[in-house]
Scaffold this active site. Structure first.
Site, PDB file in Angstrom:
ATOM      1  N   ARG A 160      -2.996   1.601   3.097  1.00 24.82           N
ATOM      2  CA  ARG A 160      -2.726   2.896   2.438  1.00 24.82           C
ATOM      3  C   ARG A 160      -1.251   3.290   2.518  1.00 24.82           C
ATOM      4  O   ARG A 160      -0.901   4.443   2.760  1.00 24.82           O
ATOM      5  CB  ARG A 160      -3.585   4.023   3.054  1.00 24.82           C
ATOM      6  CG  ARG A 160      -5.061   3.773   3.016  1.00 24.82           C
ATOM      7  CD  ARG A 160      -5.627   3.691   1.592  1.00 24.82           C
ATOM      8  NE  ARG A 160      -7.010   3.257   1.682  1.00 24.82           N
ATOM      9  CZ  ARG A 160      -7.377   1.973   1.612  1.00 24.82           C
ATOM     10  NH1 ARG A 160      -6.486   1.011   1.375  1.00 24.82           N
ATOM     11  NH2 ARG A 160      -8.635   1.645   1.740  1.00 24.82           N
ATOM     12  N   SER A 209     -10.027  10.837   1.406  1.00 25.51           N
ATOM     13  CA  SER A 209      -9.945  10.775   2.872  1.00 25.51           C
ATOM     14  C   SER A 209      -8.754  11.582   3.366  1.00 25.51           C
ATOM     15  O   SER A 209      -7.644  11.442   2.860  1.00 25.51           O
ATOM     16  CB  SER A 209      -9.782   9.332   3.335  1.00 25.51           C
ATOM     17  OG  SER A 209     -10.930   8.607   2.987  1.00 25.51           O
ATOM     18  N   GLU A 280      -3.744  10.667   5.570  1.00 25.36           N
ATOM     19  CA  GLU A 280      -3.648   9.751   4.420  1.00 25.36           C
ATOM     20  C   GLU A 280      -3.141  10.512   3.198  1.00 25.36           C
ATOM     21  O   GLU A 280      -2.444   9.963   2.352  1.00 25.36           O
ATOM     22  CB  GLU A 280      -5.036   9.155   4.132  1.00 25.36           C
ATOM     23  CG  GLU A 280      -5.040   8.162   2.995  1.00 25.36           C
ATOM     24  CD  GLU A 280      -6.335   7.353   2.925  1.00 25.36           C
ATOM     25  OE1 GLU A 280      -6.869   6.963   3.994  1.00 25.36           O
ATOM     26  OE2 GLU A 280      -6.805   7.112   1.802  1.00 25.36           O
TER      27      GLU A 280
END
Ligand SMILES: Cc1cc2nc3c(=O)[nH]c(=O)nc-3n(C[C@H](O)[C@H](O)[C@H](O)COP(=O)(O)OP(=O)(O)OC[C@H]3O[C@@H](n4cnc5c(N)ncnc54)[C@H](O)[C@@H]3O)c2cc1C
Length: 290
Positions: A160, A209, A280
């Site tokens: 990510r 998320s 994130e």
């Protein structure tokens, strides 16, 4: 291309929070994008691109930048042999549609990621064991100083994360896919979408998320659930009762509400598990998670 003032970022993010962008434009071609970048440079304004805003929390007091959303030719998709060429603003849903129609597999994992090609590159988005780094051939990055193609290795992709920074605009993406039976693609997508709906609040306003999964036997969701956070609420921001690594806008939420929930989640994870959760979600504007 119009350059607008006072466009609310709440309209451009899936969580539906955020103040106004100092300036906002929708370039629909490379020359328009170059003009927008030059306009910002002349005024000393930073530039940030918003895709579908599905991984963004923007400051309630606004963002002192030129915010861009890529449209038109910069969101177009075409198939060439086993390659899919997508404008940086092309949505994953449209890319998947083109891939499926052409009998090209490899993009199915992105079926439930509500973003764009550019956002996928920036985040090295992924799901079900696959991510952007596995399908990218090369990426066209435009800055005020020029235009060039970069390889996945040059993007420094990891979990990510990419090394891209604001001011670098992903204008075009080449994906390398492989021949696959159309019915097999449809079946895999149906399976993944059903799995998603069963485990995540897909029909709520969220930004996906909240935290990256830590190096721990528990993922972020299970860890926050064990901290008793499901249903925890500040203002209009609520930890999803379905999955503790999602924050829902239950009505009238602000970015400050979401950040306060995140700060409490981090505090509890540190206290109970000794783990420092890293967010994130991308933060736009002068905001941070305590
Ligand atoms: C319900 C839901 C489920 C999700 N599931 C997943 C999942 O399974 N896996 C996953 O990885 N993510 C998931 N996400 C998060 C999000 O969808 C992804 O990170 C997605 O790739 C973000 O794309 P976007 O176009 O919306 O980017 P945005 O959220 O708009 O932007 C994210 C970052 O990318 C930058 N950016 C966007 N476009 C460009 C561009 N063209 N050039 C340069 N920079 C750009 C932005 O400036 C920002 O820093 C989910 C989100 C939601 C709401």
């Amino acid at each position: 291309m119009k350059i607008e003032e006072g466009v609310a970022l709440a309209r451009l993010t899936t969580i539906g929070t955020g103040g106004a962008a100092r300036a906002f434009a929708r370039p629909s071609s490379l020359p328009e994008l170059e003009r927008a970048l030059a306009w910002a440079a002349e005024r000393g304004l930073p530039v940030a691109v918003v895709g579908l805003g599905s991984n963004v929390l923007a400051a309630d007091d606004g963002v002192d930048s030129l915010v861009l959303r890529l449209v038109g030719e910069l969101a177009a998709v075409r198939v060439e042999g086993e390659q899919l060429r997508a404008g940086g603003g092309a949505t994953n849903a449209v890319c998947l549609h083109h891939a499926r129609t052409a009998g090209l597999g490899g993009f199915e994992f992105a079926c439930a990621i509500p973003g764009t090609a550019g956002g996928g590159v920036w985040m090295n988005a992924g799901a079900y064991g696959s991510d952007w780094s596995g399908i990218l051939l090369r990426v066209r990055v435009i800055t005020v100083d020029g235009d060039g193609w970069v390889t996945p290795a040059e993007l420094g992709l990891s979990y990510r994360h990419s090394e891209l920074h604001h001011g670098q605009v992903v204008a075009e993406v080449e994906y390398g896919l492989a021949r696959r039976d159309v019915e097999a693609i449809k079946a895999r997508v149906a399976e993944l979408v059903a799995q998603r709906k069963a485990t995540q609040p897909t029909n709520r306003r969220t930004f996906g998320s909240v935290f990256k999964n830590p190096q721990h036997e528990l993922g972020a969701g299970r860890m926050l659930e064990a901290c008793g956070l499901k249903g925890y609420r500040i203002g209009g921001a609520v930890v999803s009762p379905m999955h503790a690594n999602f924050i829902e806008n239950a009505g009238g939420a602000t970015t400050a509400n979401a950040l306060a929930v995140m700060a409490e989640a981090r505090r509890r994870a540190r206290e109970r598990f000794g783990v420092d959760l890293r967010h994130e979600v991308e933060l736009l504007g002068p905001i941070s998670v305590e």
